[in-house]
Structures are given as C-alpha cells and as structure tokens.
Design an enzyme around this catalytic site. Structure first.
Site, PDB file in Angstrom:
ATOM      1  N   LYS A  69      18.698  80.494  82.384  1.00 50.49           N
ATOM      2  CA  LYS A  69      19.063  81.048  81.079  1.00 50.49           C
ATOM      3  C   LYS A  69      20.350  80.357  80.643  1.00 50.49           C
ATOM      4  O   LYS A  69      21.444  80.705  81.073  1.00 50.49           O
ATOM      5  CB  LYS A  69      19.268  82.570  81.155  1.00 50.49           C
ATOM      6  CG  LYS A  69      19.414  83.175  79.767  1.00 50.49           C
ATOM      7  CD  LYS A  69      20.075  84.520  79.834  1.00 50.49           C
ATOM      8  CE  LYS A  69      21.144  84.762  78.821  1.00 50.49           C
ATOM      9  NZ  LYS A  69      21.768  83.696  78.099  1.00 50.49           N
ATOM     10  N   GLU A  89      43.480  82.884  81.465  1.00 50.27           N
ATOM     11  CA  GLU A  89      42.840  81.569  81.350  1.00 50.27           C
ATOM     12  C   GLU A  89      42.873  81.166  79.871  1.00 50.27           C
ATOM     13  O   GLU A  89      42.366  81.898  79.015  1.00 50.27           O
ATOM     14  CB  GLU A  89      41.397  81.673  81.860  1.00 50.27           C
ATOM     15  CG  GLU A  89      40.710  80.337  81.950  1.00 50.27           C
ATOM     16  CD  GLU A  89      39.349  80.426  82.646  1.00 50.27           C
ATOM     17  OE1 GLU A  89      38.673  81.466  82.507  1.00 50.27           O
ATOM     18  OE2 GLU A  89      38.968  79.445  83.305  1.00 50.27           O
ATOM     19  N   CYS A  99      36.874  75.400  83.603  1.00 48.67           N
ATOM     20  CA  CYS A  99      37.460  76.396  84.520  1.00 48.67           C
ATOM     21  C   CYS A  99      38.524  75.773  85.408  1.00 48.67           C
ATOM     22  O   CYS A  99      39.281  76.498  86.053  1.00 48.67           O
ATOM     23  CB  CYS A  99      36.380  76.971  85.431  1.00 48.67           C
ATOM     24  SG  CYS A  99      35.047  77.694  84.528  1.00 48.67           S
ATOM     25  N   GLU A 132      30.601  81.174  90.016  1.00 50.04           N
ATOM     26  CA  GLU A 132      31.676  80.215  89.719  1.00 50.04           C
ATOM     27  C   GLU A 132      32.360  80.757  88.472  1.00 50.04           C
ATOM     28  O   GLU A 132      31.840  80.632  87.371  1.00 50.04           O
ATOM     29  CB  GLU A 132      31.051  78.825  89.514  1.00 50.04           C
ATOM     30  CG  GLU A 132      32.038  77.711  89.727  1.00 50.04           C
ATOM     31  CD  GLU A 132      32.604  77.215  88.428  1.00 50.04           C
ATOM     32  OE1 GLU A 132      33.645  77.765  88.012  1.00 50.04           O
ATOM     33  OE2 GLU A 132      32.013  76.289  87.851  1.00 50.04           O
TER      34      GLU A 132
HETATM   35  C1  SIN Z   1      33.607  74.285  84.951  1.00 48.43           C
HETATM   36  O1  SIN Z   1      34.475  74.248  84.119  1.00 48.43           O
HETATM   37  O2  SIN Z   1      33.044  75.353  85.206  1.00 48.43           O
HETATM   38  C2  SIN Z   1      33.136  73.081  85.729  1.00 48.43           C
HETATM   39  C3  SIN Z   1      34.005  71.919  85.657  1.00 48.43           C
HETATM   40  C4  SIN Z   1      33.573  70.759  86.528  1.00 48.43           C
HETATM   41  O3  SIN Z   1      32.516  70.756  87.157  1.00 48.43           O
HETATM   42  O4  SIN Z   1      34.338  69.821  86.602  1.00 48.43           O
END
Ligand code: SIN
Length: 489
Positions: free
Chosen positions: A183, A390, A293, A259
């Site tokens: 999804k 964040e 992230c 993640e």
């Molecule tokens: C992410 O921002 O979740 C992944 C970043 C990456 O794989 O470098």
C-alpha cells in the site's frame, strides 16, 4: 505534463492478482495525484476498497504456495530480470517520481538505481538463507533448523522515497518466498504502480506482488493489520502511525518491521575537517529538500569552530537552486504539500520567537506553492521545537556545545534513534562517540550512509528491524527447529 518513452508505465489502476483493476471493478472511487511543484493534477488513481484489499491478500497467499517451492535461484532469476527492467526504464521512472514527489530529476534517477540495488542484492541473498545443524542434547537425537518464508507480507510505504522504500521491502520478501501486498502513499502511487508493471513483465507470477492504492488509510491499514493471512507488516513512516500499526498487529501477533521517525544530530568537533563537514552537512540536510528520516536535523557544533562552520555552510548553501525538479539546474524541490509547508514555517517561527537568528532563508519562497527557502538558524537552544521534533524540511538549526560529554548528552536527548553523524580526526574520540550514541546508524566523517549493503534501521522510538544487507532478509523468515529422535547409535 511530462513525456515518457514508455507510456504503458503510467498506470492508474490497482494491481491485484496479476490484473490491472480500475474504477467500476469493485472499486468505487478515485483519488487525484498532484505535482507538488505546480499543483497540477497529473493522474487520477482508482481507490481500492477493503474488498479489493482482501482479494489482494488472498491472491498473495495463494501465489506464495507455489513461489516458495521455487528454488532460490529460480526466484533470483525473476528478481534479476525485474532489476534489469527497472534500470532499463530509469529515465521514465525518474520522470514519474519527480512529477509526483517533487525531488530534482538527478535525485529521482539516483533513487531508481538505489531502489533497484535492493532487488539485485536480495536476489543473491535469497540463495544464502542457511539453516543450522546444532550439537544435540541426546545421543539419539539431532537438531536441525530451517528458515522458511514468514507468510503474506503487507508493506505500507511513504511518499518521500516512492520507489526505494518499496523495493527494500518487496525484494527480501520475494527472495524469501513470500507474497506481498503493497500500500504505497496515496500522494505518490504512480512509482509503485510502474514498479508493479515492470515486475509483471519480469515474470513475477500472478498474485505474488499486489499494489492497492487508497486515500482511506484507516480502512485499508485496518484490513492489512487484522487479516489473519497477513503474517508480517513492514512500514516506513511516522512514529505515531508506526505505534498505531504495531498495536493493531498485536491482536493477531504479526511480525513487524518499523522504520520510523528520526532526529539526527550532526556533530562537528573542533578537530574536524571543516570542508568535509560542510560537504556532509549539505548532502545530509538537503537531500530530498530535507524530507528524509536520516536528514541531519540538529547541527551541533563545538564552540571553537562554530562561527567558521556557520560561515562556510552559508557559503555552500548559496549554491542551492530551488525550483521545479524537472528543470535540470534545480537542486532542491518543493515540500510535499501545504501541511508540510505550514509545519516547517511554524518550527522556524517558534525558533525565532525563542531567540534563534536567521542567517539565510527563514520564510516561504517567492516561488509560491509549497516552496520553502533553504534556511540556516544560528544561536539555537534546546527549548526550541527544532531541537526535539523531526523537521522534514530544508531548515538547518545550529546549536553550540563545549565538551564531548555535552555533545553526547545533547545528541541522545531525544526519543528517536535512527541516524547520527559526527566529524572528528581523533581516533579515540571516534570510538568513544560511536559507542556512546544511541542510534542504529552512525556516519563518521560521512554524511551519506544509505546503501543496500548496510543494515538500515533505528533504535528507541525510531523503530525495529533492519532493511538492506545480509540482515534484511531475516525479517521475512521464520526459524523452524526440527528435533529428530530415536536414532540408533
Ligand atoms: C527514509 O528517509 O526513510 C529513507 C532514507 C534512505 O534510505 O536513505
């Protein structure tokens, strides 16, 4: 609009059991996909219903009964063909990505090859799913372990990496022998659907990989996390949603990989190579307009080099060109939507109110839409929201510290633990700081840490599980222990 060499890669239907399913075929509505750089509608994609999602799960379950019986090499051959087709269509996939996500074309091309690299990697890794023979606890017994596919996998993926966050889940799942229902984010479904089309062409059996798109995340997520046939849920996205999914999965005790969010410290010590630190900070902070992230979230700079670092970093930032990612000269694109823009603006306002000084930027761009000026804030302190939240935007708040202990304390003073970075030339400091950081990933004198060969994942509230590397396939396998008794001496 954008021109593709292969128009058949632009899909607007759902991919269920090897068939493209559109509006009217048990699917009642559609949802518009916008180009964040222009606001224009680039496609209208069929919205999957719960019934369609159940169909996809059933198809994945049926298809994997045969797929798991393939040899690892047979599965690898299909995956390698998929990898090759993705690379052959890199330009079209990059165009689709820039149109729906906004990142510059060069970054989209890089993401397509980064995404494909997981497929190539796990095609090979699937051949190395070894069990064990364990010294037994009785003379007449033998202990053997097998690793087997976990079952149907549901992958819920984000808009910031519309390709790579899918492949790094789908590739290990398929290599392990699982079926999968993906999804993707409803903001960026076109990249996911194009990947499915190339998977179909590569020879993935009907039903083994399904893509359901929906703006009703609650209903579809609810089905994926409660359906007893789904044995594993893998998610990339916010910590808030991750916690919710984990709670939902608990009811049927599904395996999960999460993640989640990050709040990466980027630490520059007095003895650092400042040119390297500036280069690393630019790469880490402004990739995907700060919407990853693992982007540097808080720049922590030691007092002896603080002013010089701010000066050099400001000079480097002058090279950035903000604009529509389709323009080859552009190096930084828009934010994904209005909500992202207003969140970034409110973080900057909060910092300014609490005493931060704007070195450059600090406001929405004159380009309008969701463009925000790349920004440096100095004289930041820990009371500001940019320290604890964040940012997910092109804002670089710079904090000052005195000692190694201060840096460690500030870096770890967060519920997150995904990526951290630091710059030093002192070997003792290198080990001490590496061991003290409560993070799953540490970049040392390096701002770019992503590769299919290394384990990507966080600790604390940044998640569970690892993606990529030799470890990334474990999350899609179960260990079965066989005790063979009654053996004659
Ligand atoms: C992410 O921002 O979740 C992944 C970043 C990456 O794989 O470098």
């Amino acid at each position: 609009m954008f021109k593709l060499k292969d128009l058949a890669l632009l899909k607007t239907q759902n991919f269920i059991d090897g068939v493209w399913v559109g509006k009217g075929q048990s699917i009642l509505s559609s949802t518009d996909v916008h180009n964040p750089a222009t606001g224009e509608v680039i496609a209208s994609v069929a919205n999957a219903s719960v019934a369609a999602t159940k169909k996809a799960i059933n198809a994945a379950h049926r298809a994997m009964q045969e797929w798991k019986m393939y040899t690892a090499k047979e599965r690898a051959n299909v995956l390698k063909t998929w990898f090759q087709l993705i690379m052959d269509n890199q330009e079209d996939l990059a165009m689709i990505m820039t149109a729906e996500q906004g990142k510059p074309l060069a970054e989209s091309r890089a993401e397509v090859s980064y995404g494909a690299s997981f497929i190539e990697w796990f095609a090979e890794e699937g051949k190395r799913v070894y069990g064990d023979v364990i010294p037994s606890h009785g003379r007449d017994k033998r202990i053997v372990t097998l690793k087997q596919p976990v079952g149907v996998v549901a992958a819920i993926t984000p808009w910031n990496f519309p390709n790579a966050m899918i492949t790094r889940k789908a590739a290990p799942a398929l290599a392990a022998g699982c079926g999968i229902v993906i999804k993707p984010s409803v903001k960026t479904p076109l990249s996911a659907l194009a990947l499915a089309e190339l998977g179909r062409r590569a020879g993935l059996p009907d039903g083994i990989l399904n893509v359901v798109v929906s703006s009703d995340c609650e209903a579809i997520g609810g089905e994926l996390t409660s359906n007893p046939l789904v044995r594993k849920v893998t998610f990339t996205g916010s910590t808030t949603v991750g916690k919710l999914l984990m709670a939902q999965c608990a009811k049927t005790v599904k395996k999960t990989s999460m993640e989640l969010g990050g709040n990466a410290p980027f630490i520059v010590f007095d003895d650092a190579d400042l040119d390297a630190a500036v280069k690393g900070a630019m790469a880490s902070k402004f990739r995907n307009a700060g919407q990853t992230c693992v982007c540097a979230n808080r720049l922590l700079v030691q007092e002896g080099v603080y002013n010089e670092f701010v000066e050099r970093f400001t000079e480097a930032m002058a090279q950035l060109k903000l604009g529509n990612g389709m323009d080859a000269a552009v190096t930084i694109g828009p934010l994904i939507d209005e909500k992202a823009l207003s969140n970034v603006a409110s973080l900057v306002d909060d910092a300014i109110q609490k005493g931060a000084e704007v070195v450059v930027g600090g406001k929405a761009s004159a380009l309008g839409g969701t463009f925000y000026e790349p920004t440096i804030l100095k004289s930041c302190d820990q009371s500001m929201r940019v320290f604890s939240e964040e940012i997910f935007g092109p804002i670089a708040p710079i904090f000052q510290f005195k000692t190694d202990e201060d840096a460690i304390h500030m870096a770890n003073d967060t519920e997150f633990g995904l990526a951290a970075y630091f710059y030093t030339r002192d070997i003792n400091r290198l080990w001490k700081i590496s061991e003290s950081l409560e993070y799953g990933i540490v970049g040392i004198n390096e701002g770019v840490i992503s590769t299919e060969a290394a384990p990507f994942g966080g600790v604390k509230e940044s998640g569970t599980g690892r993606e990529g590397s030799k470890y990334g396939i474990d999350d899609y396998l179960e260990i079965k222990y066989m005790c063979i008794g009654g053996l004659k001496q």
